[in-house]
Design an enzyme around this catalytic site. Structure first.
Site, PDB file in Angstrom:
ATOM      1  N   ASP A  21       0.707  -8.068  -4.618  1.00  0.00           N
ATOM      2  CA  ASP A  21       0.242  -8.406  -3.259  1.00  0.00           C
ATOM      3  C   ASP A  21       1.493  -8.806  -2.472  1.00  0.00           C
ATOM      4  OD1 ASP A  21      -1.433  -9.512  -1.113  1.00  0.00           O
ATOM      5  OD2 ASP A  21      -0.807 -11.455  -1.938  1.00  0.00           O
ATOM      6  N   ASP A  23       1.544 -10.785   1.247  1.00  0.00           N
ATOM      7  CA  ASP A  23       1.491 -12.050   1.998  1.00  0.00           C
ATOM      8  C   ASP A  23       0.983 -13.192   1.133  1.00  0.00           C
ATOM      9  OD1 ASP A  23       0.599  -9.867   4.507  1.00  0.00           O
ATOM     10  OD2 ASP A  23       2.381 -11.126   4.635  1.00  0.00           O
TER      11      ASP A  23
HETATM   12  C1  XBP Z   1      -2.695 -10.768   4.028  1.00  0.00           C
HETATM   13  C2  XBP Z   1      -3.525 -10.381   5.172  1.00  0.00           C
HETATM   14  C3  XBP Z   1      -2.879  -9.702   6.332  1.00  0.00           C
HETATM   15  C4  XBP Z   1      -1.915 -10.658   7.027  1.00  0.00           C
HETATM   16  C5  XBP Z   1      -1.659 -10.220   8.455  1.00  0.00           C
HETATM   17  O1  XBP Z   1      -2.438  -9.581   3.339  1.00  0.00           O
HETATM   18  O2  XBP Z   1      -4.738 -10.557   5.139  1.00  0.00           O
HETATM   19  O3  XBP Z   1      -3.910  -9.335   7.226  1.00  0.00           O
HETATM   20  O4  XBP Z   1      -2.519 -11.945   7.101  1.00  0.00           O
HETATM   21  O5  XBP Z   1      -1.129  -8.906   8.439  1.00  0.00           O
HETATM   22  P1  XBP Z   1      -2.139  -9.596   1.716  1.00  0.00           P
HETATM   23  P2  XBP Z   1      -1.716  -7.817   9.474  1.00  0.00           P
HETATM   24  O6  XBP Z   1      -2.322 -11.024   1.203  1.00  0.00           O
HETATM   25  O7  XBP Z   1      -3.145  -8.626   1.142  1.00  0.00           O
HETATM   26  O8  XBP Z   1      -0.706  -9.137   1.597  1.00  0.00           O
HETATM   27  O9  XBP Z   1      -1.831  -8.497  10.812  1.00  0.00           O
HETATM   28  O10 XBP Z   1      -0.700  -6.694   9.457  1.00  0.00           O
HETATM   29  O11 XBP Z   1      -3.051  -7.424   8.909  1.00  0.00           O
HETATM   30 MG    MG Z   2      -1.982 -12.409  -0.246  1.00  0.00          MG
END
Ligand code: XBP
Ligand code: MG
Length: 254
Positions: A21, A23
C-alpha cells in the site's frame, strides 16, 4: 496403517512478491500531504472548506480523494452537492489537489516511514518481486517513489495498481485482484503490507496474507485477521516471511 488414516493434503507456499500500500504505509502522507493539498484546492476554487487534522482523520474512512470530497459535500455543503455541475467541481477540486500534493511530494517533505527503504532493498536482493496496490492517484505513487528512492525506483515495481484503474476502491478487493492478475501470481505466494483496516479488508477479500503497520490515524482500527501487526517495517523478519509456509488443504479420510 489403519484403513481410516486420514491423508493430510498440504500445500507449500513460497513468497514471491510483496504488495505495498502507499498512503500511510510507505510514508505518512495523509496529515501533512494530502490534507493540506485538499485545503489549498478548496481555497483555489473559492470554497471556505477546511479539513483540520481531526476531521480529516474521520474522512479517511472514505478511500479515494474524489469520493472523500463527494462524501464531505453531501453532508456539510448540501447546496453545493445539489448543483448540476457538482461532478465538474469534484473533478476540478481533485485535479487542483493533486497538483498541490505533487508539489509537496517533489519538495521531499514526505519521507518514507522507518524500515521501508531497507525492506525494499532487502526484498530486491532476495529476488522477490515488488508491486503497489493503492487507492491514490497513479502520479502520486511515481512521484513519491522518485522523491524518496530515486528516479529508478518506480521501475523496481513489476506492477503499480493505483486509483481509478478499478471500479471499486478499498476495502473492496478490486485493486489487489488487479495487481495479482498482472503479477500472474496466486495470492498465497504474495504478502500485502498495509496501514489501515480498509486496506486490510481489501487484501483479505483478495485472499492475501496482510502485514499491518498502523500509523497515528489508524492505530485504533480493527486489524482482526492480520497476518502480523508491527509498529513499523524495521520489525519485519524477511527470512521468516520468505520461509515456505504450509497450508493444510484437507484431511481426506482413507
Ligand atoms: C489512501 C487513499 C487516497 C489518499 C488520497 O490510499 O485513500 O485516496 O487519501 O489520494 P492508500 P487521492 O492508503 O490505498 O494508498 O486524492 O489521489 O485519492
Ligand atoms: Mg493506506
Amino acid at each position: 496403517m489403519p484403513e481410516s488414516t486420514p491423508a493430510i493434503v498440504q500445500r507449500m507456499h513460497t513468497l514471491h512478491a510483496l504488495i505495498f500500500d502507499v498512503d500511510g504505509t510507505l510514508a505518512d502522507t495523509e496529515r501533512d500531504g494530502h490534507r493540506p493539498a485538499f485545503n489549498h484546492a478548496f481555497a483555489d476554487l473559492g470554497l471556505d472548506w477546511h479539513w483540520d487534522e481531526t476531521l480529516y482523520g474521520q474522512l479517511l474512512a472514505i478511500t479515494g480523494g474524489k469520493e472523500r470530497i463527494r462524501h464531505y459535500a453531501e453532508r456539510h455543503a448540501t447546496d453545493i452537492a445539489a448543483r448540476p455541475e457538482f461532478e465538474v467541481l469534484v473533478r476540478d477540486l481533485h485535479a487542483a489537489k493533486t497538483r498541490h500534493y505533487l508539489r509537496l511530494v517533489e519538495s521531499a517533505s514526505l519521507p518514507l516511514r522507518p524500515g521501508v527503504a531497507a525492506l525494499i532493498q532487502h526484498a530486491r536482493q532476495r529476488g522477490l518481486r515488488l508491486a503497489i496496490a493503492t487507492t491514490t492517484t497513479p502520479e502520486n505513487v511515481t512521484a513519491l517513489l522518485h522523491a524518496t528512492l530515486g528516479p529508478d525506483a518506480p521501475g523496481w515495481f513489476d506492477v503499480i495498481g493505483a486509483g481509478d484503474i478499478v471500479p471499486n476502491k478499498k476495502p473492496a478487493p478490486d485493486i489487489y485482484r488487479w495487481v495479482l492478475d498482472r503479477l500472474a501470481l496466486p495470492a498465497e505466494n504474495c504478502l500485502a503490507i498495509e496501514d489501515s483496516a480498509n486496506g486490510l479488508r481489501a487484501a483479505q477479500a483478495a485472499g492475501l496474507r496482510c502485514l499491518v503497520t498502523p500509523n497515528d490515524y489508524t492505530a485504533s482500527e480493527d486489524f482482526s485477521g492480520a497476518w502480523q501487526v508491527l509498529a513499523d517495517l524495521r520489525e519485519v523478519d524477511l527470512d521468516a516471511i520468505a520461509a515456505p509456509t504450509i497450508s493444510i488443504l484437507a484431511n481426506i479420510s482413507g
